[in-house]
Design a protein around this motif. Sequence first.
Motif, short mmCIF file in Angstrom:
data_model
loop_
_atom_site.label_atom_id
_atom_site.label_comp_id
_atom_site.label_asym_id
_atom_site.label_seq_id
_atom_site.Cartn_x
_atom_site.Cartn_y
_atom_site.Cartn_z
N ILE A 106 67.50 42.07 24.62
CA ILE A 106 66.95 41.04 25.52
C ILE A 106 66.39 41.69 26.79
O ILE A 106 65.28 41.38 27.23
N MET A 107 67.14 42.66 27.36
CA MET A 107 66.63 43.32 28.57
C MET A 107 65.36 44.08 28.28
O MET A 107 64.43 44.10 29.08
N PHE A 108 65.30 44.71 27.12
CA PHE A 108 64.10 45.44 26.78
C PHE A 108 62.92 44.48 26.59
O PHE A 108 61.81 44.77 27.03
N LEU A 109 63.19 43.32 25.97
CA LEU A 109 62.12 42.34 25.79
C LEU A 109 61.59 41.87 27.13
O LEU A 109 60.38 41.68 27.29
N LEU A 110 62.49 41.72 28.11
CA LEU A 110 62.04 41.34 29.45
C LEU A 110 61.10 42.40 30.01
O LEU A 110 60.05 42.09 30.58
N PHE A 111 61.47 43.67 29.83
CA PHE A 111 60.61 44.77 30.29
C PHE A 111 59.25 44.70 29.59
O PHE A 111 58.20 44.80 30.23
N VAL A 112 59.28 44.49 28.28
CA VAL A 112 58.02 44.45 27.53
C VAL A 112 57.15 43.29 28.00
O VAL A 112 55.95 43.45 28.23
N LEU A 113 57.78 42.11 28.18
CA LEU A 113 57.02 40.95 28.64
C LEU A 113 56.38 41.22 30.01
O LEU A 113 55.20 40.95 30.22
N GLY A 114 57.19 41.76 30.92
CA GLY A 114 56.68 42.07 32.26
C GLY A 114 55.52 43.05 32.20
O GLY A 114 54.47 42.83 32.82
N THR A 115 55.66 44.11 31.42
CA THR A 115 54.61 45.12 31.37
C THR A 115 53.37 44.59 30.64
O THR A 115 52.25 44.96 30.97
N LEU A 116 53.58 43.70 29.65
CA LEU A 116 52.41 43.12 28.98
C LEU A 116 51.65 42.21 29.94
O LEU A 116 50.42 42.18 29.92
N GLY A 117 52.39 41.51 30.80
CA GLY A 117 51.74 40.70 31.82
C GLY A 117 50.88 41.57 32.73
O GLY A 117 49.73 41.23 33.03
N ILE A 118 51.44 42.69 33.13
CA ILE A 118 50.68 43.62 33.98
C ILE A 118 49.46 44.15 33.24
O ILE A 118 48.36 44.23 33.79
N THR A 119 49.65 44.45 31.95
CA THR A 119 48.53 44.96 31.15
C THR A 119 47.42 43.91 31.08
O THR A 119 46.23 44.24 31.18
N TYR A 120 47.80 42.65 30.92
CA TYR A 120 46.83 41.57 30.84
C TYR A 120 46.00 41.50 32.13
O TYR A 120 44.77 41.44 32.10
N ARG A 121 46.72 41.57 33.27
CA ARG A 121 46.01 41.54 34.55
C ARG A 121 45.14 42.78 34.74
O ARG A 121 44.01 42.70 35.22
N ALA A 122 45.69 43.93 34.35
CA ALA A 122 44.95 45.19 34.51
C ALA A 122 43.70 45.16 33.65
O ALA A 122 42.63 45.63 34.06
N ALA A 123 43.81 44.58 32.45
CA ALA A 123 42.66 44.53 31.53
C ALA A 123 41.52 43.75 32.17
O ALA A 123 40.35 44.12 32.04
#
Lengths: 101, 564
Positions: free
Chosen positions: B43-60
Amino acid sequence: MAAQDYNQLLRSPQFQELVRQRSKFAWTLSIAMLVIYFGFILLVAFAKPLLATKVGDGVTSLGIILGLSVILSAFVLTGIYVQRANSRFDELTRHLTREIM
Amino acid sequence: MSRLIILTVATLVALGAGSSEVLAAGPDLGAVQRQPLNWTAIIMFLLFVLGTLGITYRAAAQTKSAADFYAAGGGITGFQNGLAIAGDYMSAASFLGISGLVFASGFDGLIYSIGFLVGWPIVLFLIAERLRNLGKFTFSDVASFRLDQTQIRILSAVGTLVVVAFYLIAQMVGAGKLIELLFGLDYLYAVVIVGVLMIVYVAFGGMKATTWVQIIKACLLLAGATLMSLIVLWRFGFSPEAMFAEAVRTHPKGDAIMAPGALVADPVSAISLGLALMFGTAGLPHILMRFFTVSDAQAARKSVFYATGFIAYFYILTFIIGFGAITFLMNDPGFFKLGAGGAYDKVKDILGGTNMAAIHLANATGGSLFLGFISAVAFATILAVVAGLTLSGASAVSHDLYAEVIARGRVSEQKEVRISKISAIVIGIVAIVLGYIFENQNVAFMVGLAFAVAASCNFPVLLMSVLWKGTTTRGALVGGLLGLISAVTMVVLSKAVWVQTFGFARELFPYDNPAIFSMPIAFLGIWTFSKLDASNRAKDEVAAFDAQYIRSETGIGAAAAHVH
């Protein structure tokens, strides 16, 4: 910049002063880091009993103190360089850029 | 005994993989017992992945030009870049491998942390500012600044891809093994998850997303390690001496853990390893690339200062964590594989091998919640490191090989970025396949090889082309190739590959690390073949040094590269 501008800049005392001071400083610090690190490695390779010597009454050994000091020295050396570069070298560079602009 | 050196170091970086070869009589990570699914960690790792994917979306959304994609638009501050560099460098292997080594042999663990750290001051004093002043997106930009674009770009792209390939394979295999152990996921799933996520970060978010993934991971890792160290020190009233005394009483090796042990036995190997670690750091393409994400030489300089501080602090923490693991774990049979009558070896029998010492310590100090957090951080760490490597490999293909060599500079930015994204996807898929193929191979030597190649090809070519006026294309090409070929050959003929992988009876090259020979070969090669080069091109290249020299020393003419 045209070729004669390069030559002019290369010959300018300010440019030569900047490069001379900075490269002397950078190489001195590089050599200091090399001496500290390889000195430590050679002690590890050739002077194990010395590094096992206890410091004070406890179990802490000279090796641990020296090892942590090498780590600290790496950080301190970068700090010394950045400090000098931020003040002295950047100032010399600014002078130089202003002059040719 | 001497072979332990390269293998151990490689393992520190390539965690997990091949650790059974590292300590010949040591823990066996090869036979991984899969854990039950660890839901807190997942679950903690999924939170990390979700957060970083959000950042990736904005960065894209913000990544439009080539400068955005390769260099985050040059908009990263010195402090942020320092954290990102530290994130790139503090792999799961330094975290788990070094603390595990301290757990197993005390002082010897410190020797490796020091080796990994001391390259940074050299990067600062000799490389960082000049690199920023001369380059645009990759270190090949700098190496080929006044030399032949085609030949030198091919050479540095090959140097980049070799380093990235070996580093990546080691990381993928280590990641698969670690995730299998920590999360209870199948090896293949683990490798595919890592591969897919790194493709997403790099292909969509480019350098901006990769940088923020590194920064978040660095903060999480530093926070987790700090917390663990504080809990350990708190138990001893914040007295390191009390902690050491307890460790000496607990550890089967007793007082020997306070002094150098058997890891540095042969001085030639020790110095050679020291050279590879120190100068290899200054030739790692994914690290060098980070200097183009900041606005100017001053910011580049500050980033190394912060990075050195974070990395030094981190290695001191791993030392405390290793000693904490000795004192917290060794008397608790719950962390060991028990033999007849409940007997166990306090080092060898630790569940999952010594590399798991920090993970078990998380459990001992903070219970299952902290265990889940540290496991998730370890996974995030691997992910961030492979993303950095992939971006660097993709840039070598698109910016150096495609744009400059194949298209000869006649290519639109959009097309170049598209090629880079495709390369990232291809590299990701290749990494998954190689990770799968190499699952049961000894890959521990690969990171040692990556550092040796970086120190013997990338670093000499870069340093000589920037600092020595006389360097010519022929000299750089021949010298760089000699360094590359000699480093690879000597590693192949050394015990780690020749005997342990190919199964021959005796190694043909007696030392573990080639750098003490391959680095001088490279420098001498560059010098000799530059001197012998009497061509007209060589004269032009030497004449072009002055302009390069002014720009590398002052930054005049450099600022424009990133401003849109």
